[in-house]
Design a protein around this motif. Structure first.
Motif, PDB file in Angstrom:
ATOM      1  N   ILE A  47       0.855  -1.184   0.000  1.00 53.72           N
ATOM      2  CA  ILE A  47       0.000   0.000   0.000  1.00 53.72           C
ATOM      3  C   ILE A  47       0.892   1.235   0.000  1.00 53.72           C
ATOM      4  O   ILE A  47       1.662   1.447   0.936  1.00 53.72           O
ATOM      5  CB  ILE A  47      -0.945   0.018   1.213  1.00 53.72           C
ATOM      6  N   ALA A  48       0.787   2.043  -1.062  1.00 58.72           N
ATOM      7  CA  ALA A  48       1.661   3.201  -1.227  1.00 58.72           C
ATOM      8  C   ALA A  48       1.001   4.517  -0.833  1.00 58.72           C
ATOM      9  O   ALA A  48       1.691   5.500  -0.564  1.00 58.72           O
ATOM     10  CB  ALA A  48       2.136   3.284  -2.681  1.00 58.72           C
ATOM     11  N   SER A  49      -0.327   4.544  -0.805  1.00 57.42           N
ATOM     12  CA  SER A  49      -1.016   5.787  -0.465  1.00 57.42           C
ATOM     13  C   SER A  49      -2.384   5.481   0.131  1.00 57.42           C
ATOM     14  O   SER A  49      -2.900   4.373  -0.005  1.00 57.42           O
ATOM     15  CB  SER A  49      -1.169   6.677  -1.703  1.00 57.42           C
ATOM     16  N   ASP A  50      -2.970   6.479   0.799  1.00 55.42           N
ATOM     17  CA  ASP A  50      -4.304   6.331   1.380  1.00 55.42           C
ATOM     18  C   ASP A  50      -5.318   6.071   0.271  1.00 55.42           C
ATOM     19  O   ASP A  50      -5.172   6.562  -0.852  1.00 55.42           O
ATOM     20  CB  ASP A  50      -4.708   7.609   2.118  1.00 55.42           C
ATOM     21  N   GLY A  51      -6.372   5.334   0.605  1.00 54.61           N
ATOM     22  CA  GLY A  51      -7.409   5.109  -0.389  1.00 54.61           C
ATOM     23  C   GLY A  51      -8.366   4.016   0.020  1.00 54.61           C
ATOM     24  O   GLY A  51      -8.208   3.394   1.076  1.00 54.61           O
ATOM     25  N   PRO A  52      -9.361   3.764  -0.814  1.00 52.87           N
ATOM     26  CA  PRO A  52     -10.379   2.760  -0.480  1.00 52.87           C
ATOM     27  C   PRO A  52      -9.912   1.347  -0.763  1.00 52.87           C
ATOM     28  O   PRO A  52      -9.113   1.110  -1.663  1.00 52.87           O
ATOM     29  CB  PRO A  52     -11.540   3.142  -1.411  1.00 52.87           C
ATOM     30  N   PHE A  53     -10.411   0.398   0.049  1.00 49.58           N
ATOM     31  CA  PHE A  53     -10.328  -1.019  -0.281  1.00 49.58           C
ATOM     32  C   PHE A  53     -11.579  -1.340  -1.093  1.00 49.58           C
ATOM     33  O   PHE A  53     -12.652  -0.827  -0.812  1.00 49.58           O
ATOM     34  CB  PHE A  53     -10.352  -1.870   0.985  1.00 49.58           C
ATOM     35  N   SER A  54     -11.432  -2.210  -2.060  1.00 46.71           N
ATOM     36  CA  SER A  54     -12.603  -2.639  -2.814  1.00 46.71           C
ATOM     37  C   SER A  54     -13.512  -3.478  -1.933  1.00 46.71           C
ATOM     38  O   SER A  54     -13.044  -4.236  -1.086  1.00 46.71           O
ATOM     39  CB  SER A  54     -12.177  -3.473  -4.024  1.00 46.71           C
ATOM     40  N   ALA A  55     -14.809  -3.334  -2.131  1.00 47.55           N
ATOM     41  CA  ALA A  55     -15.776  -4.180  -1.421  1.00 47.55           C
ATOM     42  C   ALA A  55     -15.859  -5.526  -2.141  1.00 47.55           C
ATOM     43  O   ALA A  55     -15.790  -5.589  -3.366  1.00 47.55           O
ATOM     44  CB  ALA A  55     -17.136  -3.510  -1.384  1.00 47.55           C
ATOM     45  N   PHE A  56     -16.002  -6.602  -1.360  1.00 47.52           N
ATOM     46  CA  PHE A  56     -16.156  -7.948  -1.905  1.00 47.52           C
ATOM     47  C   PHE A  56     -17.362  -8.591  -1.231  1.00 47.52           C
ATOM     48  O   PHE A  56     -17.216  -9.285  -0.222  1.00 47.52           O
ATOM     49  CB  PHE A  56     -14.900  -8.787  -1.658  1.00 47.52           C
ATOM     50  N   ASP A  96     -17.994  -7.355   2.652  1.00 49.48           N
ATOM     51  CA  ASP A  96     -19.211  -6.645   2.235  1.00 49.48           C
ATOM     52  C   ASP A  96     -19.104  -5.153   2.522  1.00 49.48           C
ATOM     53  O   ASP A  96     -19.799  -4.350   1.900  1.00 49.48           O
ATOM     54  CB  ASP A  96     -20.428  -7.199   2.988  1.00 49.48           C
ATOM     55  N   THR A  97     -18.259  -4.801   3.496  1.00 48.56           N
ATOM     56  CA  THR A  97     -18.183  -3.428   3.973  1.00 48.56           C
ATOM     57  C   THR A  97     -17.098  -2.654   3.244  1.00 48.56           C
ATOM     58  O   THR A  97     -15.924  -3.044   3.263  1.00 48.56           O
ATOM     59  CB  THR A  97     -17.875  -3.420   5.488  1.00 48.56           C
ATOM     60  N   ALA A  98     -17.472  -1.548   2.609  1.00 46.23           N
ATOM     61  CA  ALA A  98     -16.480  -0.664   1.996  1.00 46.23           C
ATOM     62  C   ALA A  98     -15.594  -0.099   3.104  1.00 46.23           C
ATOM     63  O   ALA A  98     -16.079   0.300   4.161  1.00 46.23           O
ATOM     64  CB  ALA A  98     -17.172   0.452   1.233  1.00 46.23           C
ATOM     65  N   THR A  99     -14.293  -0.091   2.865  1.00 46.42           N
ATOM     66  CA  THR A  99     -13.324   0.275   3.896  1.00 46.42           C
ATOM     67  C   THR A  99     -12.303   1.247   3.329  1.00 46.42           C
ATOM     68  O   THR A  99     -11.844   1.093   2.189  1.00 46.42           O
ATOM     69  CB  THR A  99     -12.594  -0.992   4.401  1.00 46.42           C
ATOM     70  N   HIS A 100     -11.933   2.237   4.135  1.00 50.21           N
ATOM     71  CA  HIS A 100     -10.896   3.197   3.735  1.00 50.21           C
ATOM     72  C   HIS A 100      -9.624   2.902   4.520  1.00 50.21           C
ATOM     73  O   HIS A 100      -9.661   2.672   5.721  1.00 50.21           O
ATOM     74  CB  HIS A 100     -11.351   4.641   4.002  1.00 50.21           C
ATOM     75  N   ALA A 101      -8.486   2.913   3.834  1.00 50.44           N
ATOM     76  CA  ALA A 101      -7.185   2.667   4.457  1.00 50.44           C
ATOM     77  C   ALA A 101      -6.387   3.964   4.508  1.00 50.44           C
ATOM     78  O   ALA A 101      -6.217   4.625   3.484  1.00 50.44           O
ATOM     79  CB  ALA A 101      -6.417   1.610   3.679  1.00 50.44           C
ATOM     80  N   THR A 102      -5.898   4.317   5.698  1.00 49.47           N
ATOM     81  CA  THR A 102      -5.052   5.493   5.868  1.00 49.47           C
ATOM     82  C   THR A 102      -3.714   5.039   6.431  1.00 49.47           C
ATOM     83  O   THR A 102      -3.656   4.443   7.516  1.00 49.47           O
ATOM     84  CB  THR A 102      -5.699   6.504   6.846  1.00 49.47           C
TER      85      THR A 102
END
Length: 194
Positions: A47-56, A96-102
């Protein structure tokens, strides 16, 4: 059945579409399955920068920090907020849950296990002591994180190397030679028809 050895850094990375990182796919079942058709998938993400994880939808996820200061995972629906900061300690959450990674302090490398709910379930454990692997009806993956691990004279694992033991593989015992040795063990159980 044959034990398959791998090295994470020898796996070609696939850049993310959003440019925020890259993924190295270690193993997937069934072979060559797509993101829509896998029963289970194990990978390492840089992971190189902040951003969303894809929902599955319909997928259970487990993630563990391998390198870096860590990452804060925040569910969009506020169902969880977790700081992934301890190397090797798995965190389970619903795909199932959209997740943001910081990112906490720079890029990270993370271990990811995804299993399709009602098809497969995974047990992910951080191992510090010697242990035996008895695949039986399960598939087992071991990834060395620190120290040198071995199973007899012909199988040696350094940090970043691992083995995949398909169901039915004979049992092995892994030993290490250092106090700081760590590895991850993933046991994948296919759900039987009810």
């Amino acid at each position: 059945m044959v034990v398959q050895k791998f090295a994470v850094d020898a796996i070609a990375p696939t850049p993310w579409k959003n440019g925020g990182g890259a993924t190295r796919e270690i193993a997937v079942w069934p072979p060559r399955a797509t993101m829509e058709s896998f029963a289970w998938r194990i990978s390492v993400a840089d992971i190189a920068s902040d951003g969303p994880f894809s929902a599955f939808p319909g997928v259970d996820r487990q993630i563990a920090l391998l390198e870096g200061a860590g990452v804060h995972l925040q569910a969009h629906d506020d169902s969880f907020s977790h700081r992934l900061v301890r190397v090797g300690e798995p965190f389970a959450f619903s795909g199932d849950t959209a997740t943001h990674a910081t990112l906490i302090d720079g890029p990270t490398r993370d271990f990811n296990v995804m299993t399709r709910r009602d098809v497969c379930r995974a047990e992910v454990r951080l191992m510090r002591q010697p242990f035996s692997v008895v695949p039986g009806e399960a598939t087992v993956l071991v990834l060395a994180l620190d120290g040198a691990w071995e199973a007899g004279p012909s199988l040696h694992l350094a940090a970043g190397e691992g083995i995949l033991l398909p169901a039915g593989t004979p049992a092995i015992t892994l030993f290490h030679n250092g106090l700081a040795a760590l590895c991850l063990r993933v046991t994948l159980h296919m759900e039987r028809d009810r």
